[in-house]
Design a protein around this motif. Sequence first.
Motif, PDB file in Angstrom:
ATOM      1  N   ARG A 154      -9.565  -2.017   4.709  1.00 36.24           N
ATOM      2  CA  ARG A 154     -10.765  -1.197   4.886  1.00 36.24           C
ATOM      3  C   ARG A 154     -12.036  -2.038   4.837  1.00 36.24           C
ATOM      4  NH1 ARG A 154     -12.602   4.205   1.479  1.00 36.24           N
ATOM      5  NH2 ARG A 154     -14.768   4.168   2.169  1.00 36.24           N
ATOM      6  N   ASP A 196       0.822  -1.210   0.000  1.00 34.63           N
ATOM      7  CA  ASP A 196       0.000   0.000   0.000  1.00 34.63           C
ATOM      8  C   ASP A 196       0.856   1.260   0.000  1.00 34.63           C
ATOM      9  OD1 ASP A 196      -2.535  -1.219  -0.083  1.00 34.63           O
ATOM     10  OD2 ASP A 196      -2.524  -1.521   2.090  1.00 34.63           O
ATOM     11  N   GLN A 242     -11.360  11.725   5.122  1.00 36.51           N
ATOM     12  CA  GLN A 242     -10.376  11.094   4.243  1.00 36.51           C
ATOM     13  C   GLN A 242      -9.517  12.170   3.619  1.00 36.51           C
ATOM     14  OE1 GLN A 242     -12.120   8.222   1.577  1.00 36.51           O
ATOM     15  NE2 GLN A 242     -10.468   8.416   0.081  1.00 36.51           N
ATOM     16  N   ASN A 255      -7.310   4.605  11.513  1.00 39.92           N
ATOM     17  CA  ASN A 255      -7.080   5.084  10.153  1.00 39.92           C
ATOM     18  C   ASN A 255      -6.428   3.971   9.364  1.00 39.92           C
ATOM     19  OD1 ASN A 255      -4.579   5.960  11.681  1.00 39.92           O
ATOM     20  ND2 ASN A 255      -3.942   6.440   9.595  1.00 39.92           N
ATOM     21  N   VAL A 256      -6.760   3.942   8.089  1.00 39.23           N
ATOM     22  CA  VAL A 256      -6.275   2.936   7.158  1.00 39.23           C
ATOM     23  C   VAL A 256      -5.835   3.681   5.905  1.00 39.23           C
ATOM     24  CG1 VAL A 256      -8.577   2.473   6.214  1.00 39.23           C
ATOM     25  CG2 VAL A 256      -6.859   0.685   6.140  1.00 39.23           C
ATOM     26  N   LEU A 257      -4.837   3.140   5.224  1.00 35.57           N
ATOM     27  CA  LEU A 257      -4.364   3.795   4.010  1.00 35.57           C
ATOM     28  C   LEU A 257      -5.410   3.716   2.901  1.00 35.57           C
ATOM     29  CD1 LEU A 257      -0.683   2.506   3.987  1.00 35.57           C
ATOM     30  CD2 LEU A 257      -1.464   4.832   4.496  1.00 35.57           C
ATOM     31  N   SER A 293      -6.397   0.442   0.811  1.00 38.79           N
ATOM     32  CA  SER A 293      -5.995  -0.772   1.518  1.00 38.79           C
ATOM     33  C   SER A 293      -7.149  -1.771   1.581  1.00 38.79           C
ATOM     34  CB  SER A 293      -5.555  -0.441   2.944  1.00 38.79           C
ATOM     35  OG  SER A 293      -5.349  -1.639   3.678  1.00 38.79           O
ATOM     36  N   PHE A 309      -9.940   7.929   7.716  1.00 37.08           N
ATOM     37  CA  PHE A 309     -10.198   7.885   9.150  1.00 37.08           C
ATOM     38  C   PHE A 309     -11.605   7.331   9.357  1.00 37.08           C
ATOM     39  CE2 PHE A 309      -6.830  10.869   8.558  1.00 37.08           C
ATOM     40  CZ  PHE A 309      -5.970  10.604   9.612  1.00 37.08           C
ATOM     41  N   GLU A 362      -4.968   0.578  16.611  1.00 34.71           N
ATOM     42  CA  GLU A 362      -3.723   0.873  15.897  1.00 34.71           C
ATOM     43  C   GLU A 362      -2.876  -0.387  15.764  1.00 34.71           C
ATOM     44  OE1 GLU A 362      -2.940   5.342  17.612  1.00 34.71           O
ATOM     45  OE2 GLU A 362      -2.342   3.653  18.877  1.00 34.71           O
ATOM     46  N   ILE A 380      -4.018  10.224   1.550  1.00 34.38           N
ATOM     47  CA  ILE A 380      -3.255   9.082   2.061  1.00 34.38           C
ATOM     48  C   ILE A 380      -4.080   8.216   3.014  1.00 34.38           C
ATOM     49  CG2 ILE A 380      -1.203   8.392   3.389  1.00 34.38           C
ATOM     50  CD1 ILE A 380      -0.534   9.711   0.688  1.00 34.38           C
ATOM     51  N   ASP A 381      -4.802   8.847   3.925  1.00 35.77           N
ATOM     52  CA  ASP A 381      -5.486   8.126   5.005  1.00 35.77           C
ATOM     53  C   ASP A 381      -7.002   8.233   4.948  1.00 35.77           C
ATOM     54  OD1 ASP A 381      -3.239   7.189   6.724  1.00 35.77           O
ATOM     55  OD2 ASP A 381      -2.829   9.339   6.896  1.00 35.77           O
TER      56      ASP A 381
END
Length: 173
Positions: A129, A36, A142, A121-123, A126, A148, A86, A145-146
């Motif tokens: 998600r 990712d 969003q 948060n996820v990239l 990815s 939330f 996390e 990059i991330d």
Amino acid sequence: MGTSEGHPEPEWDVRPARPADVEAIAELRAVVMRPDLERLGRYDEQRVRQRLRDGFSPRHTSIITSAGTFAGSVTLRPSESGHWLEHFYLAPALQGRGLGSAVLRSLLTRTDTSGDLVRLNVLVGSPARRLYERHGFTVETQDAIDVFMLRRPGAGRRGGATAARSASVRSAP
């Protein structure tokens, strides 16, 4: 025992993290996040590990084991508005077999019981998600990059028997 994609759900357990676990988690993070981060043009071999080292909190982290060996990690860090999920990483060989869902169900049963919100948060892009969305997380904000995400207590509940079984089988710190 549950199945996912035709595989039996791996046996698993958790234990509290120790300071000595930081390097194993940092290495797993680098392996898991590399595709990712490369896709987003953000992979740096040193930085991906150092960010984990800099934010590592053994107090709130659990080590996931499967068949008695290191399989991953997850951190559930308290915050003013609930918890942050996390550093949820699983060994690539164990992904797609139901282990991530089982661990996540166990953690979310705890936060549902205490009435806490959970954020993460996820990239962008990815595949993780989809896992979070299946468990009731929705996009809060969003950027490039991330993504939330937020989960309210009880969101995404499926059959009560499944949640009850997960809660009685595992108890993560």
